[in-house]
Motif scaffolding. Structure first.
Motif, PDB file in Angstrom:
ATOM      1  N   GLY A 160      -1.342   2.680   1.180  1.00 34.49           N
ATOM      2  CA  GLY A 160      -0.106   3.215   1.718  1.00 34.49           C
ATOM      3  C   GLY A 160       0.171   2.966   3.183  1.00 34.49           C
ATOM      4  O   GLY A 160       1.030   3.633   3.763  1.00 34.49           O
ATOM      5  N   MET A 161      -0.511   1.996   3.806  1.00 34.78           N
ATOM      6  CA  MET A 161      -0.281   1.723   5.229  1.00 34.78           C
ATOM      7  C   MET A 161       0.098   0.271   5.498  1.00 34.78           C
ATOM      8  O   MET A 161       0.277  -0.105   6.652  1.00 34.78           O
ATOM      9  CB  MET A 161      -1.529   2.073   6.047  1.00 34.78           C
ATOM     10  N   HIS A 162       0.251  -0.522   4.473  1.00 32.55           N
ATOM     11  CA  HIS A 162       0.353  -1.971   4.662  1.00 32.55           C
ATOM     12  C   HIS A 162       1.767  -2.451   4.919  1.00 32.55           C
ATOM     13  O   HIS A 162       1.957  -3.476   5.562  1.00 32.55           O
ATOM     14  CB  HIS A 162      -0.199  -2.683   3.426  1.00 32.55           C
ATOM     15  N   SER A 163       2.797  -1.758   4.452  1.00 34.79           N
ATOM     16  CA  SER A 163       4.167  -2.260   4.554  1.00 34.79           C
ATOM     17  C   SER A 163       5.068  -1.227   5.214  1.00 34.79           C
ATOM     18  O   SER A 163       6.220  -1.047   4.824  1.00 34.79           O
ATOM     19  CB  SER A 163       4.702  -2.608   3.162  1.00 34.79           C
ATOM     20  N   TYR A 164       4.560  -0.559   6.232  1.00 38.37           N
ATOM     21  CA  TYR A 164       5.294   0.572   6.787  1.00 38.37           C
ATOM     22  C   TYR A 164       6.609   0.155   7.434  1.00 38.37           C
ATOM     23  O   TYR A 164       7.573   0.926   7.436  1.00 38.37           O
ATOM     24  CB  TYR A 164       4.417   1.340   7.781  1.00 38.37           C
ATOM     25  N   THR A 165       6.705  -1.042   8.004  1.00 37.22           N
ATOM     26  CA  THR A 165       7.968  -1.460   8.613  1.00 37.22           C
ATOM     27  C   THR A 165       9.042  -1.708   7.553  1.00 37.22           C
ATOM     28  O   THR A 165      10.215  -1.385   7.757  1.00 37.22           O
ATOM     29  CB  THR A 165       7.762  -2.723   9.458  1.00 37.22           C
ATOM     30  N   GLU A 166       8.638  -2.257   6.414  1.00 34.50           N
ATOM     31  CA  GLU A 166       9.597  -2.463   5.329  1.00 34.50           C
ATOM     32  C   GLU A 166      10.055  -1.125   4.764  1.00 34.50           C
ATOM     33  O   GLU A 166      11.248  -0.923   4.492  1.00 34.50           O
ATOM     34  CB  GLU A 166       8.968  -3.317   4.227  1.00 34.50           C
TER      35      GLU A 166
END
Length: 483
Positions: free
Chosen positions: A154-160
């Motif tokens: 749950g931390m890999h695509s935070y900007t998306e």
């Protein structure tokens, strides 16, 4: 033969002037080059009257920040080398780190961009320092949480997710509103909204609680950022006083901005409230106590000082203080209802957590929320928990879900209203002040209904019980159950 002319030595005040304000851009016709300086109606007669407290010289600033970074990264490196992720109070706590990264790190970057623009438009060197501070805070949070990205989902695509996920719409719209505001409104928004409400609760209370839950990496990053926040708060409050003293015509404009950004920051703080009340296995203070300690009491003292200048408490102050007894519980229940598509995990509070919440909210929790929490636990145990797959209807201003408007029926109703649904009267008032601007925000919220997380990211969502995060954490700790 040329004679060397020796320049007289500068005194302390001259040296401070040379290493601060004299470093700013010098423009012959600033209003012509930067028309935004005059579009908001703010009248400034004497810029030299602005005193920027606690402002260091450029050389002292970089030395101070460099020393802080050396100490910080010594702690974070030691935390990583000693497998600090194993010392967390529970894997549930990792969801607070996820929310910090997903919602608040991008706002820090937006604040960096906003201050950089204001520093150029108004020629304020202190704004340039604050721009560098917020960029540093954004980087510190990313670095501090990068360790947990190796071990938790749950931390890999935070900007998306920040750009597309409905849960983060409240943070995204807040950042967009900041960046689209004029320079003076931006400074007032940071001084009376973001700094006293978001920064004080997030970087003081939550970061201290992070240390109590075994997270020295994020805690250290937050506490080193808080020393900058003190300087930001002093500079912001001084700027508000400066605007009021420059011209009486500035008073109604500044008061309107204070009303708006106080409420917008209150709505954004619902995410901090959830982190404080539900995502910390080991609690120190409830959100209601944090609000009273770090927001309500300090702001009341500030407005007492400003009272002779004509400023009053925000018009929505009573409503904001009253809702703090409800906001964390309402938000958590809504997240549990829409858990299938969230970029984090949720769960039903256990008996000990319910008793703690009853103690901290004696007048409201047992009567209004405990039955819902117990019903949620029963549904989860029976495998019958409600899972809404469609996104909820979002407020046309703050972008939080509108109470009582869930499901497909509400979605069709929202379309007939062209997305102009409001969670409260203050949000409707803010919308009416700038309808074109917030109509664009409402249009974006409708687009988020059509967006969904890819199926490959299913391990990031759903219940914590039975998740990969829970399984891995128990295995790393030898199958030991945490509270």
């Amino acid at each position: 033969m040329d004679t060397t002319v020796k320049q007289p030595a500068m005194n302390r005040n001259q040296r401070m002037q040379a290493l601060t304000r004299d470093l700013a851009w010098q423009v012959r016709q600033p209003d012509a080059v930067f028309p935004a300086r005059s579009l908001e109606g703010i009248r400034i007669h004497d810029w030299s009257a602005l005193r920027q407290p606690l402002q260091p010289t450029l050389e002292k600033y970089w030395k101070l920040q460099g020393d802080k970074d050396k100490r910080l990264y010594a702690i974070t490196d030691a935390f990583a080398q000693n497998n600090g992720q194993l010392g967390l109070s529970d894997a549930r706590y990792a969801n607070a780190i996820k929310l910090l990264l997903q919602a608040f790190s991008p706002i820090e970057y937006s604040a960096h961009r906003g201050y950089a623009r204001v520093a150029r438009q108004l020629g304020l060197t202190d704004a340039a320092f604050q721009s560098a501070d917020h960029l540093r805070h954004n980087q510190l949070e990313i670095h501090a949480t990068s360790l947990f990205n190796k071990y938790f989902n749950g931390m890999h695509s935070y900007t998306e997710w920040f750009d597309h996920h409905w849960m983060l719409s409240v943070a995204k719209s807040y950042a967009d509103d900041l960046l689209s505001a004029g320079p003076f409104e931006f400074l007032v928004a940071m001084a009376v909204g973001f700094n006293p409400i978001i920064s004080n609760t997030l970087y003081v209370s939550y970061m201290s609680a992070a240390a109590d839950n075994g997270d020295m990496s994020t805690s250290s990053a937050g506490l080193t950022a808080q020393s900058d926040k003190v300087r930001h708060q002093a500079a912001g409050l001084t700027l508000v006083e400066f605007l009021l003293k420059q011209d009486p015509a500035n008073l109604p404009i500044v008061q309107a901005w204070i009303d708006k950004w106080f409420w917008r920051s209150v709505r954004l703080s619902s995410l901090v409230a959830v982190m404080q009340d539900y995502m910390l296995p080991f609690h120190s203070h409830s959100w209601q106590e944090v609000w009273a300690m770090y927001v309500e009491q300090p702001l009341q003292k500030v407005f007492e000082v400003w009272k002779p200048l004509g400023l009053t408490l925000p018009s929505n102050w009573p409503q904001a203080c009253e809702q703090q007894a409800h906001v964390s519980h309402q938000t958590w229940l809504r997240l549990c209802r829409y858990s299938a598509g969230l970029p984090l995990h949720v769960w039903a509070p256990n008996a000990a957590a319910l008793d703690w919440l009853s103690k901290k909210y004696p007048g409201t929790f047992d009567a209004m929320f405990r039955p819902h929490m117990m019903g949620l636990a029963h549904q989860i145990a029976q495998g019958q928990r409600p899972q809404e797959k469609a996104a909820p209807v979002l407020c046309g201003t703050c972008q939080l879900p509108v109470p009582g408007m869930d499901g497909s029926t509400a979605l069709s109703q929202a379309k007939t209203l062209q997305g102009r649904c409001f969670c409260s009267l203050p949000c409707q008032h803010i919308f009416n002040l700038e309808p074109e601007k917030h109509s664009a925000q409402a249009a974006h919220s409708l687009q988020r209904h059509a967006w969904s997380m890819p199926a490959a990211q299913s391990s990031d969502s759903g219940l914590f019980d039975g998740s990969q995060d829970e399984h891995n954490f128990e295995e790393w700790n030898g199958g030991m159950q945490h509270p």
